[in-house]
Every structure is written in C-alpha cells, then in structure tokens.
Scaffold this motif. Structure first.
Motif, PDB file in Angstrom:
ATOM      1  N   LYS A  76       0.739  -1.369   0.102  1.00 30.52           N
ATOM      2  CA  LYS A  76      -0.126   0.000  -0.104  1.00 30.52           C
ATOM      3  C   LYS A  76       0.840   1.432   0.021  1.00 30.52           C
ATOM      4  O   LYS A  76       0.621   2.278   0.715  1.00 30.52           O
ATOM      5  CB  LYS A  76      -0.928   0.036   1.167  1.00 30.52           C
ATOM      6  N   PHE A  77       1.863   1.102  -0.734  1.00 29.96           N
ATOM      7  CA  PHE A  77       2.958   2.436  -0.886  1.00 29.96           C
ATOM      8  C   PHE A  77       3.613   2.459   0.434  1.00 29.96           C
ATOM      9  O   PHE A  77       4.092   4.000   0.354  1.00 29.96           O
ATOM     10  CB  PHE A  77       2.264   3.405  -1.522  1.00 29.96           C
ATOM     11  N   ALA A  78       3.597   2.143   1.361  1.00 28.24           N
ATOM     12  CA  ALA A  78       4.354   2.236   2.537  1.00 28.24           C
ATOM     13  C   ALA A  78       5.926   2.352   2.404  1.00 28.24           C
ATOM     14  O   ALA A  78       6.481   3.122   3.023  1.00 28.24           O
ATOM     15  CB  ALA A  78       4.234   1.004   3.637  1.00 28.24           C
ATOM     16  N   ARG A  79       6.452   1.963   1.569  1.00 25.78           N
ATOM     17  CA  ARG A  79       7.582   2.192   0.927  1.00 25.78           C
ATOM     18  C   ARG A  79       8.200   3.633   0.423  1.00 25.78           C
ATOM     19  O   ARG A  79       9.273   3.871   0.526  1.00 25.78           O
ATOM     20  CB  ARG A  79       7.948   0.811  -0.005  1.00 25.78           C
ATOM     21  N   ILE A 132       5.670  13.176   4.851  1.00 27.92           N
ATOM     22  CA  ILE A 132       7.069  12.886   4.627  1.00 27.92           C
ATOM     23  C   ILE A 132       7.018  11.661   3.550  1.00 27.92           C
ATOM     24  O   ILE A 132       7.305  10.508   3.954  1.00 27.92           O
ATOM     25  CB  ILE A 132       8.057  12.702   5.597  1.00 27.92           C
ATOM     26  N   SER A 133       6.806  11.865   2.223  1.00 28.71           N
ATOM     27  CA  SER A 133       6.384  10.803   1.181  1.00 28.71           C
ATOM     28  C   SER A 133       7.352  11.159   0.270  1.00 28.71           C
ATOM     29  O   SER A 133       7.747  12.304  -0.271  1.00 28.71           O
ATOM     30  CB  SER A 133       5.052  10.818   0.841  1.00 28.71           C
ATOM     31  N   LEU A 138       7.647   7.286  -6.523  1.00 31.25           N
ATOM     32  CA  LEU A 138       6.233   6.463  -6.632  1.00 31.25           C
ATOM     33  C   LEU A 138       6.076   6.619  -8.300  1.00 31.25           C
ATOM     34  O   LEU A 138       5.822   5.566  -8.864  1.00 31.25           O
ATOM     35  CB  LEU A 138       5.231   7.023  -5.922  1.00 31.25           C
ATOM     36  N   LEU A 139       6.105   7.880  -8.729  1.00 28.94           N
ATOM     37  CA  LEU A 139       6.043   8.111 -10.202  1.00 28.94           C
ATOM     38  C   LEU A 139       6.960   7.518 -11.211  1.00 28.94           C
ATOM     39  O   LEU A 139       6.543   6.844 -12.024  1.00 28.94           O
ATOM     40  CB  LEU A 139       5.963   9.622 -10.464  1.00 28.94           C
ATOM     41  N   THR A 140       8.287   7.494 -10.621  1.00 32.79           N
ATOM     42  CA  THR A 140       9.268   6.897 -11.544  1.00 32.79           C
ATOM     43  C   THR A 140       9.289   5.450 -11.566  1.00 32.79           C
ATOM     44  O   THR A 140       9.299   4.745 -12.485  1.00 32.79           O
ATOM     45  CB  THR A 140      10.690   7.372 -11.221  1.00 32.79           C
ATOM     46  N   ASP A 141       8.787   4.919 -10.408  1.00 29.20           N
ATOM     47  CA  ASP A 141       8.862   3.531 -10.314  1.00 29.20           C
ATOM     48  C   ASP A 141       7.583   2.904 -10.929  1.00 29.20           C
ATOM     49  O   ASP A 141       7.430   1.725 -11.617  1.00 29.20           O
ATOM     50  CB  ASP A 141       8.718   2.930  -8.808  1.00 29.20           C
ATOM     51  N   MET A 142       6.244   3.656 -10.958  1.00 29.87           N
ATOM     52  CA  MET A 142       5.300   3.232 -11.633  1.00 29.87           C
ATOM     53  C   MET A 142       5.420   2.911 -13.159  1.00 29.87           C
ATOM     54  O   MET A 142       5.123   2.409 -13.941  1.00 29.87           O
ATOM     55  CB  MET A 142       4.199   4.062 -11.511  1.00 29.87           C
ATOM     56  N   ILE A 143       6.116   4.183 -13.934  1.00 31.31           N
ATOM     57  CA  ILE A 143       6.604   4.184 -15.234  1.00 31.31           C
ATOM     58  C   ILE A 143       7.380   3.256 -15.566  1.00 31.31           C
ATOM     59  O   ILE A 143       7.097   2.464 -16.522  1.00 31.31           O
ATOM     60  CB  ILE A 143       7.246   5.779 -15.616  1.00 31.31           C
ATOM     61  N   ALA A 144       8.225   2.626 -14.753  1.00 35.32           N
ATOM     62  CA  ALA A 144       9.331   1.805 -14.946  1.00 35.32           C
ATOM     63  C   ALA A 144       8.587   0.273 -14.860  1.00 35.32           C
ATOM     64  O   ALA A 144       8.966  -0.436 -15.869  1.00 35.32           O
ATOM     65  CB  ALA A 144      10.496   1.588 -13.813  1.00 35.32           C
TER      66      ALA A 144
END
Length: 211
Positions: A76-79, A132-133, A138-144
């Motif tokens: 859930k995007f905790a990372r 603090i996120s 998130l965006l770059t990993d989603m595109i990858a």
C-alpha cells in the motif's frame, strides 16, 4: 533507460524507508484533537474522497509488479512513506473511482497532507500536516513498472491479470495500445519535465504531477 529507472527507484525506496521512525509500524495511532467539527466521519471523508485525479487504471496498477516480482500495490505504498487507510486496499489519500471495470487509481490532498509523529513510541496523527513521502519515487517506479510489462514475454501475464483468463486477441491488442499510449505520455512527461536529480522527499507539484 529502463535499468536507470529501476536503479533510481530502488534508491528512492531506501531513502524513504530511512526517513520513517523505527516504531512507526508498531505504534498505535492516537488522533490529535483538531476541533469539535473534526472527527472520524470527517477524517475518513478527507482520506478517501475522490477529487478527480486519474493516475492509472486501477486494474493495471493491481497487475503491475515491483522489480522483485511482488505486486506493485503489495505494501500500500508504505515504501514511499504513505500511511495505511483502515478498511481500504489503498493508502490514505489514494482513491479508486469510476464505473465498474474502468476504475482509476487517483490521488488526493490527504496523501501529502496527513502526518504521523512518533514521540516516545507513541504515534500521533496530524490530519492536514505535511507528509514525509516520496512521490518522485512512486511516479518513476510506476512508469518503470509499466515499461516492464511491454518487454517481450511480459505482456501476456499482465493482460491475463487485467482482462481475465483467455481474453480475445482483439482485447489484448486494444489493451497493449492503451498501455503503450499511457507509457508514451507519462515517460515523455518524465523525460521533459522531471528534474535530472531527485527533487526531494516531501515535495511535489500537485497540479502538474497528480492531475
């Protein structure tokens, strides 16, 4: 290019993880008194109300994989530093909206304006506080991750996860065209608009990057 994105994404995940207090996952949440008009109903509405953002089709997001093969939405995007939303499969400030079968994953103000503070192993929730996120990660990993499913041999399992078993050839072709278009648009934005270097945890351009 894909390798560079994955390396950058991993670096951002590690950076975001180091910013989280060690007791964050274990500590019980205590909600601050933020006025008589702010209670559980108002809070949940703030956490989950759709604001029109459409980042990616929800079915695609559920079918994407992280570099280690785990589901992209697994934690859930905790990372990336986002907080869990009780009773939801998505974190605070992330939405699913739209007709059944074509729901979109979106993002709201709450994702970046909900903050947890740890004081002596007690976690305090500040609704409206600065999160603090790591939205850049998130965006770059989603595109990858979307780029990864376009690699040879990767699209068929993705299509089966999105469309169900034994989809017609036409539906698979239509899905691939839609995924390629999404990737072209989002990766072009990344290449031409994102800064060369990581822009920093806790920062984003809400209008240009979310909507």
């Amino acid at each position: 290019m894909r390798t560079t994105l994955l390396i950058r994404g991993f670096r951002h995940i590690v950076l975001a993880a180091t910013l989280l207090a060690p007791g964050l996952a274990r500590a019980q949440v205590k909600y601050l008194d933020q006025g008589k008009k702010w209670g559980p109903v108002s809070r949940q509405d703030f956490y989950s109300r759709d604001q029109g953002s459409q980042m990616i089709p929800l079915a695609w997001a559920k079918a994407l994989k992280a570099p280690d093969g785990t589901p992209f939405l697994a934690d859930k995007f905790a990372r990336y530093g986002y907080l869990p939303n009780p009773g939801s499969d998505l974190p605070i400030g992330f939405t699913q909206a739209g007709p059944t079968g074509s729901q979109q994953l979106g993002m709201t103000c709450a994702a970046c304006h909900t903050r947890d503070l740890i004081v002596r192993d007690q976690r305090y929730r500040v609704d409206g506080g600065p999160a603090i996120s790591n939205f850049f990660g998130l965006l770059t990993d989603m595109i990858a991750a979307v780029n990864q499913v376009l690699e040879p041999g990767a699209f068929e399992p993705f299509a089966a996860a999105v469309l169900g078993p034994n989809p017609s050839g036409q539906r698979v072709s239509d899905l691939r065209a839609a995924v390629e278009l999404w990737y072209l648009r989002e990766n072009t934005l990344r290449e031409r608009s994102y800064p060369v270097d990581y822009w920093g945890t806790g920062r984003l351009d809400a209008v240009s990057m979310i909507f």
